[in-house]
Design a protein around this motif. Structure first.
Motif, PDB file in Angstrom:
ATOM      1  N   GLU A 185      -4.304-115.513  20.586  1.00 50.89           N
ATOM      2  CA  GLU A 185      -3.605-114.836  21.666  1.00 50.89           C
ATOM      3  C   GLU A 185      -2.947-115.862  22.590  1.00 50.89           C
ATOM      4  O   GLU A 185      -3.582-116.835  23.016  1.00 50.89           O
ATOM      5  CB  GLU A 185      -4.565-113.966  22.465  1.00 50.89           C
ATOM      6  CG  GLU A 185      -3.865-113.171  23.562  1.00 50.89           C
ATOM      7  CD  GLU A 185      -4.788-112.242  24.321  1.00 50.89           C
ATOM      8  OE1 GLU A 185      -4.369-111.715  25.363  1.00 50.89           O
ATOM      9  OE2 GLU A 185      -5.933-112.045  23.867  1.00 50.89           O
ATOM     10  N   SER A 205      -6.798-121.471  26.530  1.00 49.80           N
ATOM     11  CA  SER A 205      -6.389-120.101  26.850  1.00 49.80           C
ATOM     12  C   SER A 205      -7.321-119.500  27.904  1.00 49.80           C
ATOM     13  O   SER A 205      -8.478-119.903  28.042  1.00 49.80           O
ATOM     14  CB  SER A 205      -6.419-119.230  25.594  1.00 49.80           C
ATOM     15  OG  SER A 205      -7.748-119.073  25.132  1.00 49.80           O
ATOM     16  N   GLY A 209       0.175-112.509  25.824  1.00 53.57           N
ATOM     17  CA  GLY A 209      -0.443-111.271  25.347  1.00 53.57           C
ATOM     18  C   GLY A 209      -0.227-111.035  23.869  1.00 53.57           C
ATOM     19  O   GLY A 209      -0.953-110.244  23.256  1.00 53.57           O
ATOM     20  N   LYS A 210       0.759-111.708  23.275  1.00 51.96           N
ATOM     21  CA  LYS A 210       0.988-111.588  21.837  1.00 51.96           C
ATOM     22  C   LYS A 210       0.085-112.556  21.083  1.00 51.96           C
ATOM     23  O   LYS A 210      -0.481-113.493  21.665  1.00 51.96           O
ATOM     24  CB  LYS A 210       2.449-111.860  21.501  1.00 51.96           C
ATOM     25  CG  LYS A 210       3.412-110.822  22.070  1.00 51.96           C
ATOM     26  CD  LYS A 210       4.839-111.122  21.637  1.00 51.96           C
ATOM     27  CE  LYS A 210       5.811-110.067  22.186  1.00 51.96           C
ATOM     28  NZ  LYS A 210       7.214-110.347  21.786  1.00 51.96           N
ATOM     29  N   LYS A 211      -0.016-112.344  19.778  1.00 54.97           N
ATOM     30  CA  LYS A 211      -0.798-113.251  18.944  1.00 54.97           C
ATOM     31  C   LYS A 211       0.115-113.989  17.984  1.00 54.97           C
ATOM     32  O   LYS A 211       1.000-113.399  17.363  1.00 54.97           O
ATOM     33  CB  LYS A 211      -1.868-112.485  18.154  1.00 54.97           C
ATOM     34  CG  LYS A 211      -3.046-112.044  18.997  1.00 54.97           C
ATOM     35  CD  LYS A 211      -4.185-111.520  18.142  1.00 54.97           C
ATOM     36  CE  LYS A 211      -5.399-111.188  18.999  1.00 54.97           C
ATOM     37  NZ  LYS A 211      -6.550-110.733  18.174  1.00 54.97           N
ATOM     38  N   THR A 257      -1.597-117.252  25.976  1.00 59.14           N
ATOM     39  CA  THR A 257      -1.825-117.090  27.408  1.00 59.14           C
ATOM     40  C   THR A 257      -0.967-118.108  28.161  1.00 59.14           C
ATOM     41  O   THR A 257      -0.505-119.107  27.589  1.00 59.14           O
ATOM     42  CB  THR A 257      -3.302-117.318  27.786  1.00 59.14           C
ATOM     43  OG1 THR A 257      -3.647-118.683  27.513  1.00 59.14           O
ATOM     44  CG2 THR A 257      -4.217-116.391  27.002  1.00 59.14           C
TER      45      THR A 257
END
Length: 210
Positions: free
Chosen positions: A149, A195, A142-144, A151
């Motif tokens: 992003e 992703s 969920g972070k970049k 996954t």
């Protein structure tokens, strides 16, 4: 009578044609509106996306685990069970001998000639990497990182490429420590390319073996 008819008929035809104004050798004029004096513009849609061809990476099976599996296999070997690359990696998913031994497979020839075994090894390796990376999956999904992003499927694909340990280093350094395989493919590229697949059907497992 016949001689008179044969004599007058040609004269009558000549007279009729002359009455319509046709003269021998006269040039027929093209109307001014139909004359083309400059290149005609080619008509095409301004929005080029209208003509995008739907490219399907075979086999296309959506975002399920099977979709993830087949997309990764296509990238690794174009889905060929019986191939060996220039660095000695084997089969549809391009496993190295060291990784196979971790899961209890020691006969490379048997592995290469057994598609069912290759599928079992792939699934087992996913379960193994999920266990090793379970904390990083919880922490980073969920972070970049560098605009991409993170996954779970991206993490697992990257682990297949470079090993779970290198993926940990990449994530925990927020992309500062990246590695690439022998062909120049990086962890960052696999994180992005793979992703968004649903890989939840494979549970994490500690030290799984075939």
């Amino acid at each position: 009578m016949r001689r008179w008819i044969s004599f007058f008929c040609p004269l009558i035809m000549i007279f009729i044609l002359a009455s319509f104004g046709f003269k021998s050798g006269e040039t027929v004029r093209v109307p001014e509106s139909l004359i083309v004096r400059e290149p005609t513009p080619v008509l095409y849609p301004k929005n080029k996306t209208e003509f995008k061809t739907a490219m399907v990476v075979p086999p296309f099976v959506g975002s399920s685990f099977i979709g993830f599996r087949e997309a990764l296999a296509f990238k690794e070997s174009q889905g060929n069970y019986f191939t060996i690359n220039t660095f000695g990696y084997l089969g549809k998913y391009q496993f190295g001998i060291g990784t196979l031994q971790l899961m209890g497979v020691y006969n490379a020839t048997q592995f290469l000639n057994n598609p069912e075994l290759q599928e079992k090894v792939f699934r087992t390796n996913i379960a193994r990497n999920k266990w090793i990376l379970r904390r990083d999956i919880d922490r980073f999904v969920g972070k970049k990182i560098r605009g991409v992003e993170v996954t779970e499927s991206g993490i697992l694909a990257a682990a297949h490429l470079a090993g779970a340990g290198n993926v940990k280093k990449y994530l925990r350094s927020y992309g500062a420590v990246d590695v690439k395989d022998a062909y120049g493919t990086t962890i960052a590229k696999y994180l992005k390319k793979f992703s968004g697949y649903d890989v939840s059907e494979v549970p994490p497992k500690k030290n799984p073996r075939i």
